[in-house]
Design a protein around this motif. Structure first.
Motif, PDB file in Angstrom:
ATOM      1  N   ALA A 177      15.327 -36.043   5.708  1.00  0.00           N
ATOM      2  CA  ALA A 177      16.460 -35.259   6.847  1.00  0.00           C
ATOM      3  C   ALA A 177      16.668 -33.952   7.021  1.00  0.00           C
ATOM      4  CB  ALA A 177      17.606 -36.327   6.880  1.00  0.00           C
ATOM      5  N   ALA A 178      17.079 -33.152   5.115  1.00  0.00           N
ATOM      6  CA  ALA A 178      17.374 -32.628   5.538  1.00  0.00           C
ATOM      7  C   ALA A 178      15.871 -31.219   6.136  1.00  0.00           C
ATOM      8  CB  ALA A 178      17.515 -31.986   3.962  1.00  0.00           C
ATOM      9  N   ALA A 179      14.584 -32.400   5.805  1.00  0.00           N
ATOM     10  CA  ALA A 179      13.483 -30.930   6.255  1.00  0.00           C
ATOM     11  C   ALA A 179      13.002 -30.945   7.176  1.00  0.00           C
ATOM     12  CB  ALA A 179      12.427 -31.913   5.444  1.00  0.00           C
ATOM     13  N   ARG A 180      13.862 -32.664   8.061  1.00  0.00           N
ATOM     14  CA  ARG A 180      13.324 -32.667   9.595  1.00  0.00           C
ATOM     15  C   ARG A 180      14.161 -31.914  10.849  1.00  0.00           C
ATOM     16  NH1 ARG A 180      13.438 -38.145   8.288  1.00  0.00           N
ATOM     17  NH2 ARG A 180      15.302 -38.028   9.130  1.00  0.00           N
ATOM     18  N   CYS A 181      15.771 -31.306   9.307  1.00  0.00           N
ATOM     19  CA  CYS A 181      16.617 -30.546  10.408  1.00  0.00           C
ATOM     20  C   CYS A 181      16.089 -28.989  11.576  1.00  0.00           C
ATOM     21  CB  CYS A 181      17.327 -29.716   9.675  1.00  0.00           C
ATOM     22  SG  CYS A 181      18.880 -29.560  10.254  1.00  0.00           S
ATOM     23  N   ALA A 182      16.493 -29.037  12.381  1.00  0.00           N
ATOM     24  CA  ALA A 182      15.666 -28.557  13.337  1.00  0.00           C
ATOM     25  C   ALA A 182      16.598 -27.102  13.631  1.00  0.00           C
ATOM     26  CB  ALA A 182      15.525 -28.561  14.337  1.00  0.00           C
ATOM     27  N   ASP A 183      18.491 -27.573  13.037  1.00  0.00           N
ATOM     28  CA  ASP A 183      18.917 -25.591  13.469  1.00  0.00           C
ATOM     29  C   ASP A 183      20.032 -26.134  11.635  1.00  0.00           C
ATOM     30  OD1 ASP A 183      21.282 -24.262  13.950  1.00  0.00           O
ATOM     31  OD2 ASP A 183      21.799 -25.308  15.483  1.00  0.00           O
ATOM     32  N   LEU A 184      19.018 -24.851  10.921  1.00  0.00           N
ATOM     33  CA  LEU A 184      20.026 -25.098   9.877  1.00  0.00           C
ATOM     34  C   LEU A 184      20.949 -24.265   9.502  1.00  0.00           C
ATOM     35  CD1 LEU A 184      16.873 -24.504   7.429  1.00  0.00           C
ATOM     36  CD2 LEU A 184      17.954 -26.176   7.616  1.00  0.00           C
ATOM     37  N   GLY A 185      21.259 -23.394  10.327  1.00  0.00           N
ATOM     38  CA  GLY A 185      23.087 -22.518  10.364  1.00  0.00           C
ATOM     39  C   GLY A 185      23.726 -23.863  10.956  1.00  0.00           C
ATOM     40  N   ALA A 186      23.636 -24.833  11.971  1.00  0.00           N
ATOM     41  CA  ALA A 186      24.791 -25.304  12.016  1.00  0.00           C
ATOM     42  C   ALA A 186      25.204 -26.972  10.885  1.00  0.00           C
ATOM     43  CB  ALA A 186      23.921 -26.069  13.596  1.00  0.00           C
ATOM     44  N   MET A 187      24.143 -26.342  10.371  1.00  0.00           N
ATOM     45  CA  MET A 187      24.068 -27.283   9.364  1.00  0.00           C
ATOM     46  C   MET A 187      24.817 -26.309   8.288  1.00  0.00           C
ATOM     47  SD  MET A 187      22.504 -30.620   9.054  1.00  0.00           S
ATOM     48  CE  MET A 187      23.076 -30.554   7.138  1.00  0.00           C
ATOM     49  N   VAL A 188      24.729 -25.418   7.716  1.00  0.00           N
ATOM     50  CA  VAL A 188      25.243 -24.315   7.605  1.00  0.00           C
ATOM     51  C   VAL A 188      26.657 -24.561   7.055  1.00  0.00           C
ATOM     52  CG1 VAL A 188      25.846 -22.739   5.646  1.00  0.00           C
ATOM     53  CG2 VAL A 188      23.733 -23.118   6.114  1.00  0.00           C
ATOM     54  N   ASP A 189      27.035 -24.168   8.820  1.00  0.00           N
ATOM     55  CA  ASP A 189      28.439 -24.227   9.532  1.00  0.00           C
ATOM     56  C   ASP A 189      29.234 -26.007   9.295  1.00  0.00           C
ATOM     57  OD1 ASP A 189      28.354 -22.156   9.638  1.00  0.00           O
ATOM     58  OD2 ASP A 189      27.806 -22.717  12.194  1.00  0.00           O
ATOM     59  N   ASP A 190      28.185 -26.789   9.072  1.00  0.00           N
ATOM     60  CA  ASP A 190      29.112 -28.199   8.595  1.00  0.00           C
ATOM     61  C   ASP A 190      29.541 -28.840   7.166  1.00  0.00           C
ATOM     62  OD1 ASP A 190      29.371 -30.738   9.060  1.00  0.00           O
ATOM     63  OD2 ASP A 190      28.022 -31.397  10.301  1.00  0.00           O
ATOM     64  N   ILE A 191      28.618 -27.873   6.949  1.00  0.00           N
ATOM     65  CA  ILE A 191      28.992 -28.158   5.482  1.00  0.00           C
ATOM     66  C   ILE A 191      30.292 -26.987   5.184  1.00  0.00           C
ATOM     67  CG2 ILE A 191      27.780 -27.904   2.994  1.00  0.00           C
ATOM     68  CD1 ILE A 191      25.269 -28.749   3.688  1.00  0.00           C
ATOM     69  N   CYS A 192      30.156 -25.849   4.729  1.00  0.00           N
ATOM     70  CA  CYS A 192      31.068 -25.424   5.200  1.00  0.00           C
ATOM     71  C   CYS A 192      32.386 -25.582   5.556  1.00  0.00           C
ATOM     72  CB  CYS A 192      31.048 -23.695   5.179  1.00  0.00           C
ATOM     73  SG  CYS A 192      29.725 -22.758   4.149  1.00  0.00           S
ATOM     74  N   ASP A 193      32.669 -26.195   7.001  1.00  0.00           N
ATOM     75  CA  ASP A 193      33.294 -26.383   7.657  1.00  0.00           C
ATOM     76  C   ASP A 193      34.047 -27.973   6.513  1.00  0.00           C
ATOM     77  OD1 ASP A 193      33.718 -24.541   9.826  1.00  0.00           O
ATOM     78  OD2 ASP A 193      32.896 -26.076  11.194  1.00  0.00           O
ATOM     79  N   ARG A 194      33.189 -28.620   5.984  1.00  0.00           N
ATOM     80  CA  ARG A 194      33.682 -29.475   5.734  1.00  0.00           C
ATOM     81  C   ARG A 194      34.021 -29.612   3.772  1.00  0.00           C
ATOM     82  NH1 ARG A 194      32.445 -34.770   7.711  1.00  0.00           N
ATOM     83  NH2 ARG A 194      30.802 -34.301   9.146  1.00  0.00           N
ATOM     84  N   ARG A 195      33.627 -28.133   3.904  1.00  0.00           N
ATOM     85  CA  ARG A 195      34.513 -27.987   2.615  1.00  0.00           C
ATOM     86  C   ARG A 195      35.523 -27.696   2.594  1.00  0.00           C
ATOM     87  NH1 ARG A 195      30.520 -23.635  -1.795  1.00  0.00           N
ATOM     88  NH2 ARG A 195      32.566 -22.858  -3.255  1.00  0.00           N
ATOM     89  N   LEU A 196      35.902 -26.240   3.376  1.00  0.00           N
ATOM     90  CA  LEU A 196      37.172 -25.961   3.045  1.00  0.00           C
ATOM     91  C   LEU A 196      37.912 -26.963   4.192  1.00  0.00           C
ATOM     92  CD1 LEU A 196      38.035 -22.784   3.555  1.00  0.00           C
ATOM     93  CD2 LEU A 196      37.390 -22.587   5.989  1.00  0.00           C
TER      94      LEU A 196
END
Length: 297
Positions: A122-141
């Motif tokens: 699923a990570a390899a298919r991700c077309a918007d890694l920037g959005a993924m970075v934001d999502d993970i950081c938002d969840r972490r915070l």
């Protein structure tokens, strides 16, 4: 074999971790360069070495621990550029299982805390890694802000997540393996006198830092139910007398309205309590999400 971002990611992590610390509010306890005493004891035991204070950790031991227990645990070499560092840093701060859950939830997958074939695909298919970075950081915070230790370490954690977000975006955009140009600038020996960033590197595991207690909505709802019953009973007692006196009729009407309002307030308390519970469960990754049978996460 593809080049690894491990050295560059580790240099960034060590920049946040600083030197030695034993803050009484840090659930990790005695910590050197982000490695807690318990983890170091386990490493020394597995290698047939006598236990000693984590303050005496050697650089080779430090790198080996970070590689095996954090980077390899989240499959850093198999994750896209940017995500590898973001997930790795989260693993160091809050544990590999928690970091894997942030990644899996961001990908829309069942969160079992194990990075396997399904998660990597699923990570390899991700077309918007920037959005993924934001999502993970938002969840972490969001999780960090729910911990009782946030008032003590929150400022440092917030700065750390902001920096991780920035670097994650940069690495994801470039798509290239970053150069660990500052790796040699993060020594281990002689760091005993170094100042650990205030709060920035304190451990933030969900298991050892509970969310702050909140009012029990069920208690409020029960109290509201008792009051509604009492006002209802009083209204019933007065109902036969309403024709005898305008004052009694007015009191009866007031009690009836009060009973309705109290009932609505009790129902609202139940709804609000459930709403907050779900918010906390989402932020703290408490909601159960088992992987489909027979799949490898």
């Amino acid at each position: 074999m593809a080049a690894s971002s491990f050295e560059a990611a580790l240099a960034r992590v060590l920049g946040h971790e600083g030197g030695y610390s034993n803050h009484p509010a840090d659930p990790g306890g005695p910590t050197m360069q982000g490695v807690i005493q318990r983890v170091y004891d386990g490493y020394r035991t597995r290698h047939g070495q006598p236990l000693r204070p984590v303050r005496q950790i050697e650089r080779g031991e430090l790198i080996a621990i970070y590689r095996s227990q954090y980077w390899d645990a989240v499959r850093g070499d198999d994750l896209p550029a940017g995500l590898d560092y973001v997930v790795f840093d989260g693993a160091v701060n809050s544990g590999p299982g928690q970091a894997a859950k942030w990644l899996q939830r961001a990908l829309g997958l069942p969160a079992d805390g194990q990075v396997g074939a399904v998660t990597l695909a699923a990570a390899a298919r991700c077309a918007d890694l920037g959005a993924m970075v934001d999502d993970i950081c938002d969840r972490r915070l969001a999780m960090l802000k729910r911990l009782t230790t946030w008032p003590v370490f929150g400022a440092g954690w917030g700065r750390r997540v902001a920096e991780v977000r920035r670097i994650g975006h940069a690495w994801a955009q470039s798509g290239a393996v970053p150069v660990a140009e500052d790796a040699a600038m993060v020594p281990v020996r002689g760091m005993e006198a170094g100042a650990r960033p205030a709060g920035g590197s304190a451990k933030a595991p969900l298991a050892s830092a509970r969310p702050a207690p909140r009012p029990d909505a069920a208690t409020g709802a029960a109290a509201g139910g008792v009051l509604a019953s009492a006002t209802g009973e009083a209204a019933r007692q007065l109902e036969p007398l309403t024709g005898a006196s305008p004052t009694i009729a007015l009191v009866f009407t007031g009690l009836t309205v009060l009973g309705v309002l109290v009932t609505l307030a009790a129902l609202g308390a139940v709804w609000w309590g459930e709403h907050r519970r779900r918010q906390r469960a989402d932020a703290l990754d408490l909601a159960p999400a088992p992987a489909p049978a027979g799949s490898a996460s």
